[in-house]
Design a protein around this motif. Structure first.
Motif, short mmCIF file in Angstrom:
data_model
loop_
_atom_site.label_atom_id
_atom_site.label_comp_id
_atom_site.label_asym_id
_atom_site.label_seq_id
_atom_site.Cartn_x
_atom_site.Cartn_y
_atom_site.Cartn_z
N PRO A 364 0.83 -1.20 0.00
CA PRO A 364 0.00 0.00 0.00
C PRO A 364 0.87 1.26 0.00
N PHE A 365 0.37 2.30 -0.61
CA PHE A 365 1.11 3.56 -0.65
C PHE A 365 1.22 4.12 0.78
N PRO A 366 2.41 4.55 1.20
CA PRO A 366 2.57 5.04 2.58
C PRO A 366 1.76 6.32 2.84
N LYS A 367 1.05 6.33 3.95
CA LYS A 367 0.24 7.50 4.31
C LYS A 367 0.54 7.85 5.77
N PRO A 368 1.30 8.89 6.02
CA PRO A 368 1.91 9.78 5.02
C PRO A 368 3.27 9.27 4.56
N GLY A 429 18.81 1.84 -13.28
CA GLY A 429 18.64 2.45 -11.96
C GLY A 429 17.27 2.16 -11.38
N ARG A 430 16.94 2.87 -10.30
CA ARG A 430 15.63 2.66 -9.67
C ARG A 430 15.20 3.91 -8.91
N ILE A 431 13.89 3.98 -8.66
CA ILE A 431 13.30 5.06 -7.87
C ILE A 431 12.73 4.44 -6.60
N LEU A 432 13.10 4.99 -5.47
CA LEU A 432 12.64 4.47 -4.19
C LEU A 432 11.62 5.42 -3.57
N LEU A 433 10.64 4.86 -2.92
CA LEU A 433 9.68 5.63 -2.12
C LEU A 433 9.78 5.12 -0.70
N ASP A 434 10.23 5.98 0.20
CA ASP A 434 10.49 5.58 1.60
C ASP A 434 11.38 4.35 1.65
N GLY A 435 12.42 4.32 0.80
CA GLY A 435 13.41 3.25 0.81
C GLY A 435 13.02 1.98 0.09
N ILE A 436 11.82 1.92 -0.50
CA ILE A 436 11.35 0.72 -1.21
C ILE A 436 11.15 1.07 -2.68
N ASP A 437 11.54 0.16 -3.56
CA ASP A 437 11.42 0.38 -5.01
C ASP A 437 9.97 0.73 -5.37
N ARG A 439 8.34 0.19 -7.88
CA ARG A 439 7.64 -0.89 -8.58
C ARG A 439 6.98 -1.89 -7.63
N GLU A 440 7.30 -1.81 -6.33
CA GLU A 440 6.72 -2.73 -5.36
C GLU A 440 5.37 -2.24 -4.83
N TYR A 441 5.01 -0.99 -5.14
CA TYR A 441 3.76 -0.43 -4.62
C TYR A 441 2.59 -0.70 -5.56
N ASP A 442 1.40 -0.68 -5.00
CA ASP A 442 0.17 -0.83 -5.77
C ASP A 442 0.05 0.34 -6.75
N LEU A 443 -0.04 0.01 -8.05
CA LEU A 443 0.01 1.06 -9.08
C LEU A 443 -1.21 1.97 -9.02
N ASP A 444 -2.38 1.41 -8.76
CA ASP A 444 -3.59 2.24 -8.69
C ASP A 444 -3.50 3.23 -7.54
N GLU A 445 -3.03 2.76 -6.38
CA GLU A 445 -2.88 3.66 -5.22
C GLU A 445 -1.84 4.73 -5.51
N LEU A 446 -0.78 4.34 -6.19
CA LEU A 446 0.28 5.29 -6.53
C LEU A 446 -0.29 6.43 -7.39
N ALA A 534 -3.93 14.33 -2.94
CA ALA A 534 -2.70 13.62 -3.26
C ALA A 534 -1.55 14.10 -2.39
N GLN A 535 -0.60 13.19 -2.14
CA GLN A 535 0.57 13.55 -1.33
C GLN A 535 1.69 14.16 -2.17
N LEU A 536 1.59 13.98 -3.50
CA LEU A 536 2.57 14.58 -4.41
C LEU A 536 1.81 15.24 -5.55
N LEU A 537 2.07 16.52 -5.76
CA LEU A 537 1.45 17.25 -6.87
C LEU A 537 2.54 17.66 -7.85
N ILE A 538 2.27 17.42 -9.14
CA ILE A 538 3.22 17.75 -10.19
C ILE A 538 2.54 18.69 -11.18
N LEU A 539 3.14 19.85 -11.38
CA LEU A 539 2.62 20.82 -12.36
C LEU A 539 3.67 21.01 -13.44
N ASP A 540 3.38 20.50 -14.62
CA ASP A 540 4.31 20.57 -15.75
C ASP A 540 3.88 21.70 -16.68
#
Length: 619
Positions: A364-368, A429-437, A439-446, A534-540
């Motif tokens: 599950p996506f970490p909250k928070p 390479g890889r991207i970690l969220l709170d120290g975990i890859d 790709r290990e998180y639920d994609l829909d929750e992400l 959302a916990q992360l907002l991206i404005l491009d």
């Protein structure tokens, strides 16, 4: 041999085009039909069964009508010889039976046409939904690949075109059953008539197959020019292009280009159509000669008293219908096999699998979020590209931190945020969220916990409510959330001025739609970002169409509303960028500087250079 040599003389020293089908390829393509009918069965089981039953019954009616007609003629001749006259109950019973069969045949034809139409519509809808469902599982970079997009476009086209194939195949089966009934009568009389029939039909079949191949090859060869023709037609008559066409006086140029392309299409098609007509006429004459040869033989048999006049009528009618059916089957085989080849495009699309693989046991996506997102030597390269879009990215977006991405066009800023939202997976390479890859998180929750507004956001031709709700479609009925999101994005004053406010249709495509300015559309798009908690907002580059003051106000509001949340901003205006906690400077896909606005100015590097260049423009 001279006949066929003249037809194929231009082709004898030339290899067949790659897009021209051989008989072996046509037969091989028929292997797609079982999968096709499996789709038809999935569309509607009961409609498929009813259609099949109706066609089987209909296939027996021609023989029944011909045979009853034979009995009527024989009965008439018998009555005329005995002088009984019209006082024959049996004769009128036969007439009534033939009338009933004619009514049944007509009713069955109409019922079959209705079932074909309804089943075709359901099949088109069913396959369209399957395409959209499968497309939703595929990756973003697959959509950005031209080969993939060609397959998607061809699969999409098959959803409508294959409804014709459905009717053709079913008609083919029905005609084969009808032929079996009619052939039984001819075989009982004289088997040589069947052989004569086949010999009379073969030239027409070969000629039709040859010219169908030529038409198919020409169509494939013209594909690039036809796309250009469609594009030129769009340029010449579109609300999107009308402004520049008038300003630059392009109508004459566009019309001349259309005239050149369309004239070449006409010449090519005319040449092929004329050859097809001439040879088709000759083939039809051969078929007619075969039919009348058999007819003369039957007449001779009747004159000699070997068969009755009724039998002559029955056999002549059977031969004529058999000839017509066999000719239709052979000619339709070309269309069916060609349609089966196109089916391969449809099935190939469903063989494409996403490269972004879901975790077997997703977390599950970490909250928070506690620590944030960490890039460890991340690189990404698009399929079939030798150039790296991003390379050697190593930095951390801390929890609650706001960073800005800076760099010239093509520096890899948008690719980076797509990696962050896992629209792409890193090539290395890889991207970690709170120290975990990641790709290990639920994609829909992400995706729920990351809100993104891209610079090329979609202007949906829908109501204001729907345009905002797409940011979190699960809350489409939440009017309060939609309105609060519009207030936060500063779109509310714009909406209040519209005649129907939040129910107003936007865009010019549909009746009563109202278009907005670029800046007003961007405020609507920004509201989508606030639809999620959302916990992360991206404005491009979401405020590119706003003036400097409006952009500053939007980002001030954004900064206030995202306190305690992480954010990524992409903007070319340094007055906005300096509001970020840290700034990441990218060049040719690589991170070359990172720090606060003041730190980067003190370093006197690339950021300082770009900042001074922009500042000079305001002096």
């Amino acid at each position: 041999m001279t006949f066929w040599r003249s037809l194929f003389s231009k082709e004898k020293n030339r290899k067949p085009p790659a897009n021209q089908l051989s008989l072996k390829e046509r037969l091989s393509a028929l292997r797609n039909l079982p999968r096709f009918f499996k789709l038809v069965w999935e569309t509607s089981k009961w409609m498929t069964i009813v259609n099949a039953i109706l066609r089987i019954i209909k296939s027996a009616t021609p023989l029944g009508i011909l045979y009853v007609g034979k009995l009527i003629i024989d009965q008439i001749i018998l009555l005329s010889q005995t002088g009984t006259g019209l006082n024959s109950r049996h004769l009128w019973t036969l007439v009534a039976i033939e009338f009933g069969l004619a009514i049944i045949a007509d009713s069955l034809s109409r019922a079959i046409t209705l079932m074909d139409s309804l089943l075709g519509d359901k099949f088109s809808n069913h396959t369209s939904i399957k395409i959209m469902s499968h497309a939703a599982t595929l990756d973003l970079d697959q959509f950005e690949n031209s080969t993939f997009y060609d397959k998607l476009e061809r699969a999409r086209q098959q959803t409508v075109g294959r409804t014709i194939l459905l009717s053709q195949v079913l008609s083919q089966v029905q005609d084969l059953i009808t032929m079996a009934f009619l052939a039984a009568g001819l075989l009982a009389f004289n088997a040589w008539l069947i052989i004569l029939l086949i010999i009379a039909i073969i030239p027409a079949f070969l000629g039709e197959a040859y010219f169908n191949d030529k038409t198919y090859a020409l169509s494939r060869r013209q594909t690039p020019e036809r796309r250009e023709l469609d594009y030129v037609r769009f340029l010449g008559a579109s609300d999107e292009t009308a402004k520049e066409v008038k300003i630059f006086n392009l109508s004459g140029f566009i019309i001349n280009r259309f005239r050149q392309l369309s004239a070449q299409f006409y010449v090519d098609n005319k040449r092929l159509a004329m050859r097809r007509t001439v040879w088709g006429t000759l083939f039809a004459m051969l078929g007619s000669a075969g039919y009348y040869g058999a007819y003369i033989f039957m007449i001779a048999e009747a004159v000699q008293g070997k068969i009755t006049i009724g039998s002559l009528t029955f056999l002549a009618g059977s031969f004529r219908q058999l000839r017509s059916l066999l000719e239709g089957i052979l000619i339709r085989f070309t269309s069916v096999s060609q349609g089966a080849v196109y089916l391969q495009d449809f099935f190939e699309f469903f063989q494409i699998q996403p490269k972004i693989v879901l975790a077997a046991n997703p977390l599950p996506f970490p909250k928070p979020v506690k620590f944030g997102f960490t890039f460890e030597n991340v690189g990404f390269r698009y399929s079939n590209s030798e150039r790296w879009a991003n390379r050697h990215l190593s930095f951390t977006l801390r929890a609650g931190e706001k960073i800005a991405l800076v760099g010239e066009n093509g520096a890899g800023k948008t690719t980076l945020v797509k990696l962050l939202a896992r629209l792409y997976d890193p090539t290395e390479g890889r991207i970690l969220l709170d120290g975990i890859d990641l790709r290990e998180y639920d994609l829909d929750e992400l995706r729920i916990q990351i809100g993104v507004i891209f610079q090329d956001f979609i202007r949906y031709q829908m109501s204001v409510n729907q345009n905002i709700a797409v940011g979190n479609i699960a809350e489409a009925a939440n009017v309060e959330l939609i309105e609060s999101s519009s207030v936060q994005s500063m779109a509310h004053p714009v909406i209040e001025r519209l005649p129907k406010k939040y129910e107003q249709m936007l865009g010019r495509r549909f009746n009563n739609g109202i278009d907005l300015s670029g800046g007003e559309w961007q405020k609507i798009a920004l509201a989508r970002a606030y639809m999620k908690d959302a916990q992360l907002l991206i404005l491009d580059e979401p405020t590119a169409a706003l003036d400097a003051r409006a952009e500053y106000e939007v980002f001030q509001r954004f900064s206030e509303l995202t306190k305690g949340k992480s954010a990524v901003l992409i903007s070319h205006r340094f007055s906005t960028v300096r509001m970020a906690d840290r700034i990441v400077v990218l060049e040719k896909g690589q991170l070359i500087e990172i720090g606060s606005h003041e730190e980067l100015l003190q370093q006197g590097g690339r950021y300082a250079e770009l900042f001074r260049l922009q500042a000079m423009g305001y002096q």
